[in-house]
Write a protein that holds these residues in place. Structure first.
Motif, short mmCIF file in Angstrom:
data_model
loop_
_atom_site.label_atom_id
_atom_site.label_comp_id
_atom_site.label_asym_id
_atom_site.label_seq_id
_atom_site.Cartn_x
_atom_site.Cartn_y
_atom_site.Cartn_z
N ASP A 227 0.81 -1.21 0.00
CA ASP A 227 0.00 0.00 0.00
C ASP A 227 0.85 1.27 0.00
O ASP A 227 0.31 2.36 -0.06
N ARG A 228 2.15 1.14 0.12
CA ARG A 228 3.02 2.31 0.20
C ARG A 228 3.24 2.93 -1.17
O ARG A 228 3.44 2.23 -2.16
N VAL A 229 3.17 4.25 -1.21
CA VAL A 229 3.52 5.01 -2.42
C VAL A 229 4.77 5.80 -2.07
O VAL A 229 4.74 6.70 -1.22
N GLU A 230 5.86 5.46 -2.70
CA GLU A 230 7.16 5.98 -2.28
C GLU A 230 7.22 7.50 -2.30
O GLU A 230 7.73 8.14 -1.37
N ALA A 231 6.67 8.13 -3.35
CA ALA A 231 6.74 9.60 -3.44
C ALA A 231 5.95 10.25 -2.32
O ALA A 231 6.37 11.27 -1.76
N VAL A 232 4.80 9.65 -1.97
CA VAL A 232 3.99 10.19 -0.87
C VAL A 232 4.73 10.03 0.45
O VAL A 232 4.76 10.94 1.28
N GLU A 233 5.33 8.87 0.65
CA GLU A 233 6.10 8.63 1.88
C GLU A 233 7.22 9.65 2.02
O GLU A 233 7.47 10.18 3.11
N LEU B 56 7.56 16.81 5.39
CA LEU B 56 6.67 17.57 6.26
C LEU B 56 6.98 17.32 7.73
O LEU B 56 6.92 18.23 8.56
N GLU B 57 7.31 16.09 8.08
CA GLU B 57 7.65 15.76 9.47
C GLU B 57 8.86 16.56 9.96
O GLU B 57 8.98 16.87 11.15
N ALA B 58 9.76 16.91 9.05
CA ALA B 58 10.95 17.66 9.43
C ALA B 58 10.60 19.05 9.97
O ALA B 58 11.37 19.65 10.72
#
Length: 199
Positions: free
Chosen positions: A4-10, A16-18
């Motif tokens: 379910d992971r989309v690398e670009a979104v991850e 953003l977390e930074a």
């Protein structure tokens, strides 16, 4: 799950977390160090995030959060309830004093503007929701304000949640600490009366 992971979104979410830091502005080198991404990768990710106002780039080339995260946060149920209860109080406080009224949230090491009412004046304290700054003590959320006055009063609340502060600020030539304190005390009294009469 892994499929379910989309690398670009991850990667974009990692960027953003930074920004979840007391630091408000970041150079590309800061973000590269925080995320582990190459600068070329970061520039592509930041470009997409900037187009949707998740981040903004200043004239000095440094990056900061844009308006979208704060706008989406206000859709969260507790935030909507808070806005419904506090925003009319801020609007009235600004109408009565001609100064900037705001609700600040305290977190470890930082204060953040959650809600604000701005006066229709050229000379004013120009706060914006989502604006953050470092603080020296948990008992004083005020930012440095050269030439200005800001007074604040804590709102009672759940000790398990960040503390909230009602503030009034403006040019020192126009807003004295005594006048600001009187206005805040009056606003708090109205708030408590409203809460006591609300079923």
């Amino acid at each position: 799950m892994a499929q379910d992971r989309v690398e670009a979104v991850e990667r974009a979410l990692t960027v953003l977390e930074a920004f979840d830091s007391p630091q408000e502005h970041f150079t590309l080198a800061d973000l590269a160090q925080a995320t582990g991404f190459y600068k070329s990768t970061l520039l592509r990710l930041l470009g997409s995030l900037e187009r949707h106002d998740y981040v903004q780039r200043g004239g000095d080339g440094r990056w900061r959060l844009g308006g979208t995260p704060s706008r989406l946060a206000r859709r969260h149920a507790p935030s909507r309830q808070l806005a419904t209860r506090i925003q009319p109080l801020l609007d009235r406080l600004t109408a009565e004093t001609g100064e900037t009224a705001a609700l600040l949230e305290m977190q470890p090491g930082i204060a953040e503007c959650r809600l604000v009412a701005l006066p229709d004046a050229d000379l004013r304290h120009d706060l914006r929701p989502g604006q953050r700054w470092e603080i020296g003590t948990e008992e004083d959320p005020r930012p440095p304000l050269p030439g200005g006055t800001m007074e604040c009063r804590a709102l009672g609340g759940d000790p398990d949640f960040p503390s909230l502060w009602l503030t009034l600020s403006g040019p020192a030539s126009r807003l004295s600490p005594q006048r600001a304190c009187r206005a805040l005390e009056s606003a708090l009294a109205r708030l408590h009366e409203t809460e006591e009469t609300t079923p």
